[in-house]
Enzyme design. Structure first.
Site, PDB file in Angstrom:
ATOM      1  N   HIS A  88      21.943   5.398  -5.645  1.00  0.00           N
ATOM      2  CA  HIS A  88      22.211   5.873  -3.992  1.00  0.00           C
ATOM      3  C   HIS A  88      20.754   5.933  -3.281  1.00  0.00           C
ATOM      4  CE1 HIS A  88      24.238   7.564  -0.737  1.00  0.00           C
ATOM      5  NE2 HIS A  88      23.456   8.582  -0.813  1.00  0.00           N
ATOM      6  N   ASN A 128      23.635  10.582   8.158  1.00  0.00           N
ATOM      7  CA  ASN A 128      24.127   9.374   7.642  1.00  0.00           C
ATOM      8  C   ASN A 128      22.973   8.199   7.849  1.00  0.00           C
ATOM      9  OD1 ASN A 128      26.053   8.002   6.327  1.00  0.00           O
ATOM     10  ND2 ASN A 128      26.778   6.911   8.323  1.00  0.00           N
ATOM     11  N   ARG A 158      45.349  27.268  -2.303  1.00  0.00           N
ATOM     12  CA  ARG A 158      44.924  26.999  -1.003  1.00  0.00           C
ATOM     13  C   ARG A 158      43.559  27.470  -0.695  1.00  0.00           C
ATOM     14  NH1 ARG A 158      50.068  28.935   0.221  1.00  0.00           N
ATOM     15  NH2 ARG A 158      51.699  27.289   0.399  1.00  0.00           N
ATOM     16  N   GLU A 186      16.604  11.061  -0.029  1.00  0.00           N
ATOM     17  CA  GLU A 186      17.222  11.875   1.172  1.00  0.00           C
ATOM     18  C   GLU A 186      16.182  13.118   1.612  1.00  0.00           C
ATOM     19  OE1 GLU A 186      20.475  11.799   2.038  1.00  0.00           O
ATOM     20  OE2 GLU A 186      21.493  10.403   0.445  1.00  0.00           O
ATOM     21  N   ARG A 219      26.259  15.484  13.534  1.00  0.00           N
ATOM     22  CA  ARG A 219      26.139  15.563  12.001  1.00  0.00           C
ATOM     23  C   ARG A 219      26.045  13.982  11.537  1.00  0.00           C
ATOM     24  NH1 ARG A 219      29.286  19.096   7.354  1.00  0.00           N
ATOM     25  NH2 ARG A 219      28.241  18.119   5.622  1.00  0.00           N
ATOM     26  N   GLU A 267      31.634  16.976  11.838  1.00  0.00           N
ATOM     27  CA  GLU A 267      31.174  15.614  12.008  1.00  0.00           C
ATOM     28  C   GLU A 267      32.083  14.978  13.219  1.00  0.00           C
ATOM     29  OE1 GLU A 267      31.332  12.954   8.908  1.00  0.00           O
ATOM     30  OE2 GLU A 267      28.920  12.926   8.791  1.00  0.00           O
ATOM     31  N   HIS A 321      24.927   1.960   1.845  1.00  0.00           N
ATOM     32  CA  HIS A 321      26.209   1.762   0.907  1.00  0.00           C
ATOM     33  C   HIS A 321      26.669   0.373   0.623  1.00  0.00           C
ATOM     34  CE1 HIS A 321      30.503   2.587   0.165  1.00  0.00           C
ATOM     35  NE2 HIS A 321      29.918   3.779  -0.176  1.00  0.00           N
ATOM     36  N   LYS A 352      31.113  19.250   2.262  1.00  0.00           N
ATOM     37  CA  LYS A 352      32.146  18.282   2.020  1.00  0.00           C
ATOM     38  C   LYS A 352      32.475  18.033   0.868  1.00  0.00           C
ATOM     39  CE  LYS A 352      30.471  14.967   5.749  1.00  0.00           C
ATOM     40  NZ  LYS A 352      29.525  13.865   6.054  1.00  0.00           N
ATOM     41  N   LYS A 376      18.766  19.845   7.291  1.00  0.00           N
ATOM     42  CA  LYS A 376      20.314  19.643   6.844  1.00  0.00           C
ATOM     43  C   LYS A 376      21.226  20.702   7.797  1.00  0.00           C
ATOM     44  CE  LYS A 376      24.062  18.277   4.511  1.00  0.00           C
ATOM     45  NZ  LYS A 376      24.725  17.724   3.323  1.00  0.00           N
ATOM     46  N   HIS A 427      22.378   5.116   5.454  1.00  0.00           N
ATOM     47  CA  HIS A 427      23.642   5.172   4.611  1.00  0.00           C
ATOM     48  C   HIS A 427      24.568   3.858   4.730  1.00  0.00           C
ATOM     49  CE1 HIS A 427      22.059   8.958   3.351  1.00  0.00           C
ATOM     50  NE2 HIS A 427      23.229   9.043   2.527  1.00  0.00           N
TER      51      HIS A 427
HETATM   52  N1  GLY Z   1      25.761  13.732   3.399  1.00  0.00           N
HETATM   53  C1  GLY Z   1      25.732  13.930   4.873  1.00  0.00           C
HETATM   54  C2  GLY Z   1      26.417  15.128   5.262  1.00  0.00           C
HETATM   55  O1  GLY Z   1      26.624  16.044   4.442  1.00  0.00           O
HETATM   56  O2  GLY Z   1      26.888  14.962   6.355  1.00  0.00           O
END
Ligand code: GLY
Length: 365
Positions: free
Chosen positions: A268, A248, A122, A186, A244, A239, A255, A144, A229, A251
């Site tokens: 990417h 994107n 966990r 980025e 947040r 998000e 994408h 993430k 960031k 993207h």
């Molecule tokens: N890659 C975008 C974020 O971490 O929200």
């Protein structure tokens, strides 16, 4: 990697930022002066660790640290099998919850190690050592974690921030220009989202030093990029507030382009660069984006050699559209695009189908 010489080395690591995410969890981002400084810091963790590397990053470390899991390089390892290999190794080593996973590699290794760490008992301790520019300025920070699932990129994952992110810009010297530009897109995206113009100006004025991988300039570039960031993820860690999502930018278009090339034609970063230019153009057409700003930002991408004028053929439109409809960040069934009013002023909006076609198809009907 840690040798006696390294252990005697003075600890120089500077804290770049301390980022507080959901539930008060903090990530300390530390910038190493060089590879010796990095290894000295890593040796501080002691023996209760499991290293996760890939075939490429394993070549950067001698002697190879133990215990370790070495995954295949690339996106193909980013799945349940790879995750299971990490978890099995942890069980075999008898690691408890106070054990630490150390992910040493690019975006795939960072995402997967963090995913496995979030599941193991966990949640065990986690350090990420991003070795590509893309992983330094994006994947390693923000919590993430992900694996690919049923053909969907990053479809399964958790939020699980690393306690430490250790960055050593020396590792960027060995990247190909293509891989370096993969991350630089980025950085440019962050420059457009920043509240001030410091990063934008740096990109504009220091191309030679940036592409020449000048260590001091890269360190500064990474630091400024991470701070942008940080400013978005701290305000909206999971998000859920529409803040947040601004990260994107480029993207959703990008994408969809990547999926038209079946994730092999476009890197990417190249797709994000293209997608950000489409978002700027959409903003101009909708009267949202300041024209001079859009033109300057588009030129910045062009200056670094990204193919920003590309358009898809009519035959690719259905695939492009399907990919848009699968966007993970859809809300109430609607795809929301990030557009920019001007520097540091993102807005989320839907775009009509006709305009989308005009923006991305080479000769729409
Ligand atoms: N890659 C975008 C974020 O971490 O929200």
């Amino acid at each position: 990697m840690p040798t006696t010489r390294n252990l005697l080395y003075k600890m120089n690591m500077n804290t770049c930022c301390s980022v507080t995410l959901a539930d008060g969890q903090t990530t300390n981002v530390l910038l190493a002066d060089d590879i010796y400084d990095l290894s000295a810091h890593l040796s501080e963790y002691g023996n209760n660790v499991l290293w996760v590397l890939d075939g490429n990053t394993a070549r950067l470390i001698r002697p190879l640290p133990t215990p370790r899991v070495i995954l295949e390089p690339g996106e193909s390892a980013k799945n349940w099998r790879g995750t299971e290999r990490i978890l099995r190794a942890a069980v075999e080593e008898g690691m408890a919850r106070d054990g630490r996973f150390i992910g040493f590699g690019g975006g795939v290794i960072c995402d997967m190690t963090a995913f496995a760490a979030s599941l193991y008992m966990r949640g065990c301790r986690l350090t990420l050592v991003p070795t590509t520019l893309l992983a330094m300025v994006d994947a390693s920070l923000g919590g993430k974690t992900a694996i690919d699932f049923m053909g969907g990129k990053n479809l399964v994952g958790t939020f699980y921030p690393a306690q430490d992110v250790l960055i050593c810009c020396d590792t960027l010297k060995s990247l190909s220009d293509k891989e370096f530009l993969n991350g630089l897109a980025e950085v440019i995206k962050h420059a457009l989202l920043a509240q001030d113009e410091e990063l934008y100006r740096m990109l504009l004025l220091k191309k030679h030093q940036i592409m020449g991988r000048d260590p001091a300039v890269l360190r500064n570039l990474v630091e400024l990029s991470l701070k942008v960031k940080q400013s978005y993820i701290e305000r909206d860690p999971k998000e859920t507030l529409g803040i947040r999502q601004a990260l994107n930018l480029g993207h959703t278009f990008g994408h969809a382009l990547e999926s038209c090339g079946r994730f092999t034609t476009w890197s990417h970063g190249a797709a994000v660069a293209w997608g950000t230019c489409r978002a700027l153009e959409a903003g101009e057409k909708l009267g949202i984006t300041d024209q001079r700003y859009a033109s300057g930002a588009t030129k910045l991408f062009a200056m670094y050699g990204y193919d920003i004028d590309y358009r898809i053929g009519r035959g690719d439109w259905q695939l492009f559209r399907q990919s848009l409809l699968k966007d993970k960040k859809k809300q109430d069934g609607l795809v929301r695009f990030v557009l920019l009013e001007k520097q540091g002023k993102p807005v989320l909006t839907t775009i009509e189908l006709k305009l989308l076609q005009n923006l991305v198809i080479s000769s729409p009907i």
